[in-house]
Design a protein around this motif. Structure first.
Motif, mmCIF file in Angstrom:
data_model
loop_
_atom_site.group_PDB
_atom_site.id
_atom_site.type_symbol
_atom_site.label_atom_id
_atom_site.label_comp_id
_atom_site.label_asym_id
_atom_site.label_seq_id
_atom_site.Cartn_x
_atom_site.Cartn_y
_atom_site.Cartn_z
ATOM 1 N N PHE A 1 -39.390 -30.303 -31.396
ATOM 2 C CA PHE A 1 -39.331 -30.678 -32.902
ATOM 3 C C PHE A 1 -37.804 -30.420 -33.359
ATOM 4 N N GLU A 2 -37.344 -31.744 -33.784
ATOM 5 C CA GLU A 2 -35.964 -31.316 -34.371
ATOM 6 C C GLU A 2 -35.731 -30.871 -35.576
ATOM 7 N N ASN A 3 -34.617 -30.029 -36.075
ATOM 8 C CA ASN A 3 -34.410 -29.878 -37.462
ATOM 9 C C ASN A 3 -35.781 -29.148 -38.137
ATOM 10 N N LEU A 4 -36.254 -28.211 -37.511
ATOM 11 C CA LEU A 4 -37.086 -27.539 -38.249
ATOM 12 C C LEU A 4 -36.516 -26.257 -39.186
ATOM 13 N N PRO A 5 -37.190 -26.229 -40.543
ATOM 14 C CA PRO A 5 -36.377 -25.442 -41.468
ATOM 15 C C PRO A 5 -36.410 -24.088 -41.168
ATOM 16 N N LYS A 6 -35.597 -23.227 -41.586
ATOM 17 C CA LYS A 6 -35.528 -21.755 -41.267
ATOM 18 C C LYS A 6 -36.070 -20.819 -42.163
ATOM 19 N N ASN A 7 -37.040 -20.159 -41.921
ATOM 20 C CA ASN A 7 -37.677 -19.052 -42.899
ATOM 21 C C ASN A 7 -36.453 -18.008 -43.223
ATOM 22 N N SER A 8 -36.945 -17.138 -44.158
ATOM 23 C CA SER A 8 -36.002 -15.952 -44.599
ATOM 24 C C SER A 8 -35.403 -15.224 -43.619
ATOM 25 N N SER A 9 -36.043 -15.324 -42.647
ATOM 26 C CA SER A 9 -35.603 -14.296 -41.374
ATOM 27 C C SER A 9 -34.801 -15.390 -40.247
ATOM 28 N N ASP A 10 -34.300 -16.346 -40.745
ATOM 29 C CA ASP A 10 -33.742 -17.460 -39.968
ATOM 30 C C ASP A 10 -34.394 -17.842 -38.674
ATOM 31 N N ARG A 11 -35.744 -18.010 -38.600
ATOM 32 C CA ARG A 11 -36.487 -18.337 -37.786
ATOM 33 C C ARG A 11 -37.228 -19.726 -37.865
ATOM 34 N N PRO A 12 -36.755 -20.904 -37.162
ATOM 35 C CA PRO A 12 -37.165 -22.212 -37.323
ATOM 36 C C PRO A 12 -38.568 -22.444 -37.583
ATOM 37 N N GLY A 13 -39.247 -22.951 -38.659
ATOM 38 C CA GLY A 13 -40.727 -23.232 -38.482
ATOM 39 C C GLY A 13 -41.764 -22.173 -38.964
ATOM 40 N N LEU A 14 -41.262 -20.938 -38.792
ATOM 41 C CA LEU A 14 -42.178 -19.744 -38.802
ATOM 42 C C LEU A 14 -42.697 -19.311 -40.192
ATOM 43 N N VAL A 15 -43.777 -19.720 -40.587
ATOM 44 C CA VAL A 15 -44.257 -19.278 -41.786
ATOM 45 C C VAL A 15 -44.811 -17.941 -41.964
ATOM 46 N N HIS A 16 -45.634 -17.614 -40.736
ATOM 47 C CA HIS A 16 -46.047 -16.344 -40.435
ATOM 48 C C HIS A 16 -46.064 -16.236 -38.967
ATOM 49 N N ARG A 17 -46.686 -14.864 -38.390
ATOM 50 C CA ARG A 17 -46.667 -14.894 -36.682
ATOM 51 C C ARG A 17 -47.781 -13.974 -36.697
ATOM 52 N N ILE A 18 -48.267 -13.888 -35.431
ATOM 53 C CA ILE A 18 -49.236 -12.983 -34.880
ATOM 54 C C ILE A 18 -48.595 -12.404 -33.583
ATOM 55 N N ASP A 19 -49.172 -11.354 -33.229
ATOM 56 C CA ASP A 19 -48.617 -10.482 -32.239
ATOM 57 C C ASP A 19 -48.853 -11.221 -30.902
ATOM 58 N N LYS A 20 -47.919 -10.770 -29.931
ATOM 59 C CA LYS A 20 -47.966 -11.183 -28.449
ATOM 60 C C LYS A 20 -49.355 -11.564 -27.967
ATOM 61 N N ASP A 21 -50.098 -10.348 -27.856
ATOM 62 C CA ASP A 21 -51.199 -10.411 -27.355
ATOM 63 C C ASP A 21 -52.442 -10.714 -28.254
ATOM 64 N N THR A 22 -52.098 -11.161 -29.289
ATOM 65 C CA THR A 22 -53.177 -11.768 -30.207
ATOM 66 C C THR A 22 -53.219 -13.255 -29.990
ATOM 67 N N SER A 23 -54.457 -13.889 -29.686
ATOM 68 C CA SER A 23 -54.714 -15.311 -29.723
ATOM 69 C C SER A 23 -54.724 -15.929 -30.843
ATOM 70 N N GLY A 24 -54.846 -16.907 -31.032
ATOM 71 C CA GLY A 24 -55.160 -17.954 -32.455
ATOM 72 C C GLY A 24 -54.328 -18.765 -32.895
ATOM 73 N N LEU A 25 -54.669 -18.905 -34.314
ATOM 74 C CA LEU A 25 -54.122 -20.020 -35.351
ATOM 75 C C LEU A 25 -52.684 -19.553 -36.205
ATOM 76 N N LEU A 26 -51.929 -20.621 -35.968
ATOM 77 C CA LEU A 26 -50.750 -20.317 -36.759
ATOM 78 C C LEU A 26 -50.260 -21.766 -37.352
ATOM 79 N N VAL A 27 -49.707 -21.719 -38.727
ATOM 80 C CA VAL A 27 -49.380 -22.925 -39.274
ATOM 81 C C VAL A 27 -47.588 -22.870 -39.029
ATOM 82 N N VAL A 28 -46.955 -23.810 -39.038
ATOM 83 C CA VAL A 28 -45.402 -24.108 -38.738
ATOM 84 C C VAL A 28 -45.165 -25.204 -39.646
ATOM 85 N N ALA A 29 -44.083 -24.804 -40.272
ATOM 86 C CA ALA A 29 -43.522 -25.971 -41.253
ATOM 87 C C ALA A 29 -42.687 -26.783 -40.839
#
Length: 341
Positions: A131-159
Motif C-alpha cells: 500500500f502506498e502513502n499510508l498515513p503515519k500515526n503519532s509514533s511515525d508508524r505507517p497505518g498502525l492504529v494499535h498493535r499486538i505482541d509478536k507472539d500474539t495472533s489475531g486481528l488488527l485494524v490498519v488505517a
C-alpha cells in the motif's frame, strides 16, 4: 594529536533511560542487558569501547557503575533502524478492505513494527510494500492504529487515510472500540468473571517486562482495565475471554499474572514453567508436550469491533483460534476428562 571525543549532539539517540531512585551501583553493561531487548553483553561492551554510551552526557566505559538518577543514553552515528523502513513482499492475511481501512489477521511470530532486533519481516514492511502513502500515526508508524505482541495472533485494524487514522485512533483512546482476546492461563480461576484494574508501567528492574503499580507507586503506571470471563476449566489451566477497556503494552499478560494466573507458555512473564499441577513425571512430560505444540504465549486477538470512519456503521470481525492454540486446548481438555474419571 587531534581530539577524538564525540559530541553527543552530532549523534542519533537509540536508547535513553533514567536510573531509578533506589538503583544500587551496577556495571553499566549488566544494567543495559536488563533494559535492551536482544542485546548481548559483547555488543554493549563494544558500544562502550567505541564511546557510544553516555552517562549524564559523558562517554563511559563498560565497567562504569550506574547510580540512582543517572541519565543513560546510547547514541550512534546512524539513525535507529526502525526509521529506515523498507517495503517487503510479505503475504498479509487481509480479512476485510475498503478505501479507508483494512483488517488484518496477524500470525503468531510476526512483529508488527520494526524495532531493536527486528528490522525486517514485520507487518509494516509488508504494508508499505502493498500500500502506498499510508498515513503515519503519532509514533511515525505507517497505518498502525494499535498493535499486538509478536507472539500474539489475531486481528488488527490498519488505517489507509489520515481521516481514518484520526477517527480510529480516537475510538481506541475513548475506549469505544471492542477488543476481545482468548487466553489459556495457569491455575483454576476462582470467579466465573471479574475485572482487573491496576496501573501498568515498565518494571523497574526488568525493562522487558511491564508490571502493575499499586499503593504509593500507583502514579507510576498508566490506568488499565481488563474484564475477564471463564470459558472452560481444565483443572490446572483455564481458558478465559479477556475484554480490553484500555490498550497498554502486554496488558492481558501483566493483569492475568497480577491475579495469579500467568499466561500458559508466556516466557517473558514466567509462564513457560509448570506453575500448577502435580509432581508426577508423567504430568511434567504432558506439559512439555503442550509447550512444544504451542511454543508461544497462549493469547489470540479474537474479536475486533469499531465504528467505520466514513459510514459510521458498526463493524465487527472475529477470527478463528489458530491451530496451535486449538491443539493445545484439545490436549488439556482430554487430560482434564481423564483426571475426573
Amino acid at each position: 594529536m587531534e581530539d577524538q571525543s564525540i559530541n553527543p549532539d552530532d549523534l542519533y539517540e537509540h536508547y535513553s533511560f533514567v536510573a531509578e531512585k533506589g538503583q544500587q551501583p551496577l556495571r553499566i553493561d549488566k544494567y543495559l542487558m536488563n533494559f535492551i531487548e536482544n542485546a548481548t553483553r559483547n555488543k554493549i561492551q563494544a558500544a562502550a569501547k567505541s564511546g557510544n554510551i553516555f552517562v549524564n552526557d559523558v562517554p563511559v566505559k563498560s565497567n562504569y557503575k550506574v547510580k540512582a538518577n543517572d541519565v543513560i543514553r546510547v547514541l550512534f552515528e546512524h539513525p535507529p533502524h526502525e526509521y529506515l523502513l523498507v517495503g517487503e513482499d510479505i503475504p498479509i492475511d487481509i480479512v476485510y478492505e475498503d478505501d479507508d481501512l483494512l483488517v488484518v489477521n496477524k500470525p503468531a511470530g510476526m512483529v508488527v513494527h520494526p524495532g531493536h532486533g527486528n528490522y525486517s519481516g514485520t507487518l509494516i514492511n509488508g504494508l508499505i510494500f502493498h500500500f502506498e502513502n499510508l498515513p503515519k500515526n503519532s509514533s511515525d508508524r505507517p497505518g498502525l492504529v494499535h498493535r499486538i505482541d509478536k507472539d500474539t495472533s489475531g486481528l488488527l485494524v490498519v488505517a489507509k487515510t489520515e481521516d481514518a487514522m484520526n477517527h480510529l485512533s480516537n475510538q481506541f483512546a475513548e475506549k469505544t472500540s471492542e477488543r476481545e482476546y482468548v487466553a489459556l492461563v495457569w491455575g483454576n480461576v476462582d470467579e466465573e468473571q471479574g475485572t482487573v484494574e491496576g496501573n501498568i508501567g515498565r518494571h523497574p528492574k526488568n525493562r522487558l517486562q511491564n508490571t502493575v503499580f499499586e499503593g504509593d507507586d500507583a502514579y507510576k503506571g498508566k490506568p488499565a482495565v481488563t474484564h475477564y470471563k471463564v470459558l472452560e476449566r481444565f483443572g490446572y489451566v483455564t481458558l478465559v475471554s479477556c475484554r480490553l477497556e484500555t490498550g497498554r503494552t502486554h496488558q492481558i499478560r501483566v493483569h492475568m499474572k497480577h491475579i495469579g494466573h500467568t499466561l500458559f507458555n508466556d516466557e517473558r512473564y514466567g509462564g513457560e514453567k509448570i506453575l500448577k499441577g502435580t509432581t508426577f513425571s508423567k504430568y511434567k512430560q504432558f506439559v512439555e508436550n503442550c509447550f512444544k505444540i504451542l511454543p508461544r504465549q497462549a493469547l489470540h486477538a479474537k474479536t475486533l469491533g469499531f465504528e467505520h470512519p466514513s459510514t459510521g456503521k458498526w463493524m465487527s470481525f472475529t477470527s478463528e483460534l489458530p491451530e496451535d492454540i486449538q491443539n493445545c486446548i484439545a490436549k488439556w481438555r482430554d487430560y482434564a476428562k481423564h483426571q475426573s474419571l
